[in-house]
Design an enzyme around this catalytic site. Structure first.
Site, PDB file in Angstrom:
ATOM      1  N   HIS A  78       0.916  -3.024  14.964  1.00 26.67           N
ATOM      2  CA  HIS A  78       1.568  -1.922  14.229  1.00 26.67           C
ATOM      3  C   HIS A  78       1.636  -0.770  15.212  1.00 26.67           C
ATOM      4  O   HIS A  78       0.597  -0.321  15.689  1.00 26.67           O
ATOM      5  CB  HIS A  78       0.748  -1.554  12.992  1.00 26.67           C
ATOM      6  CG  HIS A  78       1.463  -0.633  12.039  1.00 26.67           C
ATOM      7  ND1 HIS A  78       2.020   0.564  12.440  1.00 26.67           N
ATOM      8  CD2 HIS A  78       1.725  -0.728  10.715  1.00 26.67           C
ATOM      9  CE1 HIS A  78       2.595   1.154  11.393  1.00 26.67           C
ATOM     10  NE2 HIS A  78       2.428   0.393  10.337  1.00 26.67           N
ATOM     11  N   LYS A 136       0.815  -1.221   0.000  1.00 22.45           N
ATOM     12  CA  LYS A 136       0.000   0.000   0.000  1.00 22.45           C
ATOM     13  C   LYS A 136       0.846   1.268   0.000  1.00 22.45           C
ATOM     14  O   LYS A 136       0.405   2.322  -0.410  1.00 22.45           O
ATOM     15  CB  LYS A 136      -0.938   0.012   1.226  1.00 22.45           C
ATOM     16  CG  LYS A 136      -0.176   0.016   2.548  1.00 22.45           C
ATOM     17  CD  LYS A 136      -1.116  -0.002   3.731  1.00 22.45           C
ATOM     18  CE  LYS A 136      -1.627  -1.384   4.078  1.00 22.45           C
ATOM     19  NZ  LYS A 136      -0.605  -2.356   4.544  1.00 22.45           N
ATOM     20  N   GLU A 161       6.174  -5.725   8.631  1.00 19.39           N
ATOM     21  CA  GLU A 161       5.490  -5.210   7.444  1.00 19.39           C
ATOM     22  C   GLU A 161       5.977  -3.796   7.126  1.00 19.39           C
ATOM     23  O   GLU A 161       5.181  -2.845   7.137  1.00 19.39           O
ATOM     24  CB  GLU A 161       3.978  -5.189   7.692  1.00 19.39           C
ATOM     25  CG  GLU A 161       3.363  -6.542   7.998  1.00 19.39           C
ATOM     26  CD  GLU A 161       1.964  -6.424   8.599  1.00 19.39           C
ATOM     27  OE1 GLU A 161       1.450  -5.292   8.776  1.00 19.39           O
ATOM     28  OE2 GLU A 161       1.387  -7.470   8.915  1.00 19.39           O
TER      29      GLU A 161
HETATM   30  C1  LIG Z   1      -1.249  -3.354   8.456  1.00 19.19           C
HETATM   31  C2  LIG Z   1      -0.161  -2.443   8.033  1.00 19.19           C
HETATM   32  N1  LIG Z   1       1.085  -2.936   7.956  1.00 19.19           N
HETATM   33  C3  LIG Z   1       2.124  -2.167   7.549  1.00 19.19           C
HETATM   34  C4  LIG Z   1       1.941  -0.850   7.182  1.00 19.19           C
HETATM   35  C5  LIG Z   1       3.131  -0.052   6.741  1.00 19.19           C
HETATM   36  O1  LIG Z   1       3.478   0.904   7.669  1.00 19.19           O
HETATM   37  P1  LIG Z   1       4.768   1.820   7.525  1.00 19.19           P
HETATM   38  O2  LIG Z   1       4.731   2.424   6.180  1.00 19.19           O
HETATM   39  O3  LIG Z   1       4.624   2.824   8.618  1.00 19.19           O
HETATM   40  O4  LIG Z   1       5.968   0.949   7.716  1.00 19.19           O
HETATM   41  C6  LIG Z   1       0.665  -0.285   7.293  1.00 19.19           C
HETATM   42  C7  LIG Z   1       0.414   1.092   6.945  1.00 19.19           C
HETATM   43  O5  LIG Z   1      -0.670   1.620   6.965  1.00 19.19           O
HETATM   44  C8  LIG Z   1      -0.419  -1.110   7.712  1.00 19.19           C
HETATM   45  O6  LIG Z   1      -1.656  -0.628   7.827  1.00 19.19           O
END
Ligand SMILES: Cc1ncc(COP(=O)(O)O)c(C=O)c1O
Length: 438
Positions: A195, A66, A275
């Site tokens: 998270h 994403k 993640e």
């Molecule tokens: C479930 C989940 N995992 C991982 C991420 C990635 O987070 P970051 O970009 O802060 O590492 C997000 C971001 O919204 C998320 O919702």
């Protein structure tokens, strides 16, 4: 020049010129076109992965698609052997189409439409998160053999810029009830995830969340679940320009998290995954925008939101320079809404040029569309370019077509020595993925 995917080229260079030279060169070849442009340095992503492996030897990264799903990014990550965190059917589809196996995907959205769950079942993407009873019922219907990861909402007072715990995750107090229901439904819970939130401002947030995960893990083990996975989520910083508020670094987080993992999850057969999104891509991208219009405002006509500038005179009592540029929060700059001042403009003027208090607006007919307020810049005029580093995360992925403004023009580059760490110079191994340009 190499082709990556259907339409994208990657320029492979012996040595990279400075980012301002790279942008200047693109602009010079533009003619009359003033579209915003982005330069994605894939070598930066390759280096980030090496750093991850060194600092987090126990933690397998599942890149959060994403965050930035442009094809050259997900392709190079796949070719380096990463796994992926997908949030929807389309994201899963994109990653499978790269040739990544279903076991290298976690469907890490706690709110999944039943049809998406069935799609995951059909493709064998078995690992998925949940945080409530309703989700368990849907999973029972759509994919009873799924491997489930219980997402908790860690409880702590550590500061983060954007708290995801308000929307996602089961309060640790309610996890027993949820696990009992999973047991009744004969579902297979294999682990715990969390998270800490975007823009983690205190490393202790990771230690606290890992400790709380251990408690939930033990509840699951005591109930008879084969708990063997901990997912420490995202929230690792990826910018080149360090957070001056906190001095928090990726290395600092890794140190604290590794210690907590050793303390609370010493068993070597517990699989630890994460993640990361922004960590891998933030610093790889620079965006350059063109000034459409300039105003010089001396009084309360100034259109600026928190209008400090209205009530207080500027430092030298000078007029404020107001610039309207061709990309804004409806394009790549959405994060400016939740984190004002997160992107800092650079310019092409002399470094000793006099600086003036300035405001930068985006191009749409909406007054929310503010890129940055109260920033020091030299005297610029319409037609000039300015650029922003650290633009790789939640920028292209969140851009909309509001007001039908021109889409950003994307360029990709990579330093040869880094490219060859992933693609052997003489090998045809990757020829189906990366083709030599005719
Ligand atoms: C479930 C989940 N995992 C991982 C991420 C990635 O987070 P970051 O970009 O802060 O590492 C997000 C971001 O919204 C998320 O919702």
């Amino acid at each position: 020049m190499l082709n990556v995917g259907k339409h994208t080229h990657v320029e492979i260079l012996e040595k990279l010129p400075s980012i301002s030279k790279q942008i200047q060169e693109k602009i010079d070849n533009f003619g009359d076109d003033e579209n915003p442009i982005s330069i994605g340095n894939l070598g930066d992503i390759i280096s980030k992965h090496s750093i991850w492996q060194k600092r987090f030897p126990r933690v397998e990264p599942f890149y959060a698609v994403k965050c930035n799903d442009v094809e050259p990014v997900i392709r190079i990550l796949a070719d380096m052997g990463l796994s992926f965190d997908c949030a929807s059917k389309i994201e899963i589809q994109k990653i499978l189409e790269l040739g990544v196996g279903p076991s290298k995907i976690i469907y890490a959205n706690t709110n999944k439409p039943l049809s998406f769950i069935k799609y995951a079942a059909d493709k064998g993407v078995s690992m998925m998160t949940f945080d409530c009873e309703d989700e368990l019922i849907k999973i029972k219907k759509g994919y009873p053999d799924a491997k489930l990861v219980l997402r908790i909402s860690p409880q702590s007072n550590y500061k983060v810029k954007l708290d995801l715990g308000k929307k996602f995750g089961c309060h640790p107090m309610h996890t027993s009830k949820l696990l009992e229901m999973a047991m009744k439904l004969k579902l297979d819970v294999i682990g715990v995830s969390f998270h800490v939130g975007h823009g983690c401002l205190e490393t202790g947030a990771f230690a606290a969340a890992i400790e709380q995960s251990r408690k939930v893990f033990d509840i699951g083990l005591a109930m008879g679940f084969d708990m063997h996975l901990l997912d420490i989520g995202g929230g690792f910083p990826g910018e080149k320009i360090q957070n001056v508020e906190t001095n928090i670094t990726f290395e600092g987080i890794a140190e604290v998290a590794n210690k907590a993992l050793d303390d609370y999850f010493p068993e070597k057969d517990v699989r630890i995954i994460a993640e990361p999104g922004q960590y891998y891509v933030s610093s790889a991208f620079t965006v350059a925008v063109n000034i459409i219009t300039k105003k010089t405002c001396t009084d309360k006509e100034i259109l600026a939101p928190d209008l400090d500038l209205l009530s207080k005179p500027t430092e030298r009592n000078e007029p404020v320079r107001v610039y309207y540029v061709n990309d804004g929060i409806y394009g790549c700059f959405l994060l400016c809404l939740t984190d004002p001042g997160c992107f800092v403009p650079s310019h092409f003027k002399d470094t000793d040029a006099e600086l003036y208090t300035s405001t930068i607006w985006g191009p749409t007919c909406d007054s929310l569309d503010l890129v940055i307020d109260n920033v020091k810049l030299p005297e610029l005029t319409s037609g000039d370019w300015i650029f922003f580093k650290d633009m790789g995360a939640y920028s292209f992925a969140t851009a909309s077509s509001f007001n039908s403004m021109p889409k950003i023009k994307e360029y990709f580059i990579c330093e040869k020595r880094l490219w060859e760490q992933v693609y052997n110079a003489n090998s045809s191994e990757h020829s189906c993925k990366i083709e030599q340009n005719e």
